[in-house]
Design a protein around this motif. Sequence first.
Motif, PDB file in Angstrom:
ATOM      1  N   TYR A 175     -18.181  39.712 -14.302  1.00  0.00           N
ATOM      2  CA  TYR A 175     -17.752  38.885 -13.153  1.00  0.00           C
ATOM      3  C   TYR A 175     -17.708  39.722 -11.871  1.00  0.00           C
ATOM      4  N   ASN A 176     -17.079  40.873 -11.962  1.00  0.00           N
ATOM      5  CA  ASN A 176     -16.916  41.687 -10.746  1.00  0.00           C
ATOM      6  C   ASN A 176     -18.228  42.323 -10.287  1.00  0.00           C
ATOM      7  N   PHE A 177     -19.107  42.594 -11.227  1.00  0.00           N
ATOM      8  CA  PHE A 177     -20.419  43.127 -10.850  1.00  0.00           C
ATOM      9  C   PHE A 177     -21.252  42.050 -10.141  1.00  0.00           C
ATOM     10  N   VAL A 178     -21.332  40.874 -10.760  1.00  0.00           N
ATOM     11  CA  VAL A 178     -22.179  39.811 -10.176  1.00  0.00           C
ATOM     12  C   VAL A 178     -21.638  39.384  -8.813  1.00  0.00           C
ATOM     13  N   LYS A 179     -20.305  39.394  -8.697  1.00  0.00           N
ATOM     14  CA  LYS A 179     -19.686  38.985  -7.417  1.00  0.00           C
ATOM     15  C   LYS A 179     -20.098  39.907  -6.256  1.00  0.00           C
ATOM     16  N   LEU A 180     -20.500  41.130  -6.605  1.00  0.00           N
ATOM     17  CA  LEU A 180     -20.894  42.076  -5.545  1.00  0.00           C
ATOM     18  C   LEU A 180     -22.127  41.600  -4.781  1.00  0.00           C
ATOM     19  N   TYR A 181     -23.033  40.936  -5.500  1.00  0.00           N
ATOM     20  CA  TYR A 181     -24.273  40.567  -4.810  1.00  0.00           C
ATOM     21  C   TYR A 181     -24.495  39.061  -4.707  1.00  0.00           C
ATOM     22  N   GLU A 182     -23.722  38.273  -5.449  1.00  0.00           N
ATOM     23  CA  GLU A 182     -23.935  36.827  -5.350  1.00  0.00           C
ATOM     24  C   GLU A 182     -23.132  36.227  -4.197  1.00  0.00           C
ATOM     25  N   GLY A 183     -23.513  35.010  -3.828  1.00  0.00           N
ATOM     26  CA  GLY A 183     -22.898  34.343  -2.679  1.00  0.00           C
ATOM     27  C   GLY A 183     -21.543  33.739  -3.003  1.00  0.00           C
ATOM     28  N   ARG A 184     -21.020  32.999  -2.055  1.00  0.00           N
ATOM     29  CA  ARG A 184     -19.645  32.514  -2.135  1.00  0.00           C
ATOM     30  C   ARG A 184     -19.407  31.491  -3.235  1.00  0.00           C
ATOM     31  N   TYR A 185     -20.453  30.797  -3.706  1.00  0.00           N
ATOM     32  CA  TYR A 185     -20.230  29.719  -4.673  1.00  0.00           C
ATOM     33  C   TYR A 185     -20.243  30.195  -6.128  1.00  0.00           C
ATOM     34  N   TYR A 186     -20.625  31.434  -6.323  1.00  0.00           N
ATOM     35  CA  TYR A 186     -20.654  31.968  -7.693  1.00  0.00           C
ATOM     36  C   TYR A 186     -19.268  31.874  -8.342  1.00  0.00           C
ATOM     37  N   ALA A 187     -18.231  32.251  -7.596  1.00  0.00           N
ATOM     38  CA  ALA A 187     -16.880  32.291  -8.175  1.00  0.00           C
ATOM     39  C   ALA A 187     -16.426  30.903  -8.622  1.00  0.00           C
ATOM     40  N   ASP A 188     -16.842  29.871  -7.884  1.00  0.00           N
ATOM     41  CA  ASP A 188     -16.492  28.495  -8.298  1.00  0.00           C
ATOM     42  C   ASP A 188     -17.331  28.090  -9.512  1.00  0.00           C
ATOM     43  N   PHE A 189     -18.600  28.448  -9.462  1.00  0.00           N
ATOM     44  CA  PHE A 189     -19.514  28.034 -10.533  1.00  0.00           C
ATOM     45  C   PHE A 189     -19.067  28.590 -11.882  1.00  0.00           C
ATOM     46  N   ILE A 190     -18.692  29.856 -11.880  1.00  0.00           N
ATOM     47  CA  ILE A 190     -18.427  30.539 -13.152  1.00  0.00           C
ATOM     48  C   ILE A 190     -17.183  29.972 -13.849  1.00  0.00           C
ATOM     49  N   LYS A 191     -16.330  29.300 -13.078  1.00  0.00           N
ATOM     50  CA  LYS A 191     -15.133  28.686 -13.680  1.00  0.00           C
ATOM     51  C   LYS A 191     -15.432  27.311 -14.270  1.00  0.00           C
ATOM     52  N   LEU A 192     -16.595  26.777 -13.928  1.00  0.00           N
ATOM     53  CA  LEU A 192     -16.913  25.411 -14.367  1.00  0.00           C
ATOM     54  C   LEU A 192     -17.208  25.346 -15.862  1.00  0.00           C
ATOM     55  N   VAL A 194     -19.727  23.876 -17.845  1.00  0.00           N
ATOM     56  CA  VAL A 194     -21.042  23.274 -17.560  1.00  0.00           C
ATOM     57  C   VAL A 194     -21.344  22.122 -18.531  1.00  0.00           C
ATOM     58  N   ARG A 195     -20.893  22.274 -19.778  1.00  0.00           N
ATOM     59  CA  ARG A 195     -21.089  21.178 -20.754  1.00  0.00           C
ATOM     60  C   ARG A 195     -20.424  19.895 -20.279  1.00  0.00           C
ATOM     61  N   GLU A 196     -19.179  20.081 -19.846  1.00  0.00           N
ATOM     62  CA  GLU A 196     -18.396  18.936 -19.364  1.00  0.00           C
ATOM     63  C   GLU A 196     -19.069  18.308 -18.135  1.00  0.00           C
ATOM     64  N   LEU A 197     -19.501  19.193 -17.228  1.00  0.00           N
ATOM     65  CA  LEU A 197     -20.150  18.732 -15.999  1.00  0.00           C
ATOM     66  C   LEU A 197     -21.415  17.921 -16.347  1.00  0.00           C
ATOM     67  N   LEU A 198     -22.239  18.448 -17.240  1.00  0.00           N
ATOM     68  CA  LEU A 198     -23.485  17.753 -17.585  1.00  0.00           C
ATOM     69  C   LEU A 198     -23.196  16.402 -18.232  1.00  0.00           C
ATOM     70  N   SER A 199     -22.106  16.353 -19.008  1.00  0.00           N
ATOM     71  CA  SER A 199     -21.788  15.086 -19.688  1.00  0.00           C
ATOM     72  C   SER A 199     -21.490  13.987 -18.666  1.00  0.00           C
ATOM     73  N   GLU A 200     -20.994  14.381 -17.499  1.00  0.00           N
ATOM     74  CA  GLU A 200     -20.727  13.379 -16.452  1.00  0.00           C
ATOM     75  C   GLU A 200     -22.014  12.722 -15.967  1.00  0.00           C
ATOM     76  N   PHE A 201     -23.140  13.379 -16.207  1.00  0.00           N
ATOM     77  CA  PHE A 201     -24.428  12.828 -15.764  1.00  0.00           C
ATOM     78  C   PHE A 201     -25.248  12.304 -16.954  1.00  0.00           C
ATOM     79  N   GLY A 202     -24.547  12.075 -18.051  1.00  0.00           N
ATOM     80  CA  GLY A 202     -25.213  11.501 -19.228  1.00  0.00           C
ATOM     81  C   GLY A 202     -26.046  12.495 -20.010  1.00  0.00           C
TER      82      GLY A 202
END
Length: 225
Positions: A175-192, A194-202
Motif C-alpha cells: 500500500y505505502n509503496f504504490v501510494k508513492l507513485y499512484e494518484g489520489r484515487y488509489y487510496a479510495d480504490f484499494i478500500k473498495l 470490488v466484488r460487491e461493486l461489480l454485483s451492483e452492475f449485475g
Amino acid sequence: MIGREMAATRPRGDRAPEERRYYKLERKVWSLLAPLYDASGPLLSAIRERVVDLAAAPDGSRILDIATGTGKQALAFAKHGYDTVGIDLSDAMLRVAVRKSVSEKAHFVIADATMMPFPDGVFDVAAISFALHEMPVTVMRRALAEAARVIRTGGQLIVIDYALPGSRVASFLVYNFVKLYEGRYYADFIKLDVRELLSEFGIKVTAERAAISGAVAIKKGIREK
Ligand SMILES: C[S@@+](CC[C@H](N)C(=O)[O-])C[C@H]1O[C@@H](n2cnc3c(N)ncnc32)[C@H](O)[C@@H]1O
C-alpha cells in the motif's frame, strides 16, 4: 467493425469540477508518459496472457479492452485471433498501440469509458486493466455501468487492478509503496470491495487470480442478466 483509425468523442459539458480536473490530468499525464509506458512492461506482461487464459473465450468472441492505453491487453487477445477493440481517452497512448499493432484483429478508438460508442450487448468479453484506480468514484461507476451495458448477458467483465496481499506486513508495504507513485484515487480504490461493486452492475465474480504476490488481482465476472 471499427477501423484502425481513431474516432473522437465529444466531452461532456455537465461535469463536476472534480471530474473536469480528472479528465484534464489524465489526458496530460498520459500524453507525457505514452512514449515511456511500455518500459514498465516486463513485470506486467505475464498478466496479459493470464487474462486471455482466464477468459477462455470461444473462437469468434468479440473482445473490448477498456482504457487500453498502449494496447497491451488488447494485442494479447488479438494475438490469439480474437476480434478486439481497445478504447482509451489518450490519443498519445493509442498512437503507441496502433504503431505496435501488426494484427488486423486489433482496432483502436479514442473514447471515454463512461460513454462508449457501442450498442448494447455487442461484446462477449470486456477487460479493464489498471484504470479503475485512477478514476473518481463517480467516473468509475459510470465506466462499470457502460461496461455492463456493452457486454452481452452471459458475457464477461475482467477487472485487473491493484489489490493488497493477505499478510498485514506485505499489505502495509505494498500500500505505502504504490501510494508513492499512484494518484489520489488509489487510496479510495484499494478500500473498495470490488466484488460487491461489480454485483451492483449485475456482474457476478466467478473467478479470481492473484498476481505479483497479491499486489494485483484479476477478477472475472459474468453479466447475469
Ligand atoms: C495506467 S494506464 C493503463 C493502460 C492499460 N489498460 C494497461 O493495463 O497497461 C491507464 C489508462 O486509462 C486511460 N483512461 C483513464 N480514464 C479513462 C476513461 N474515462 N476512458 C478511457 N480511458 C481512460 C488513460 O488514458 C490511460 O491510458
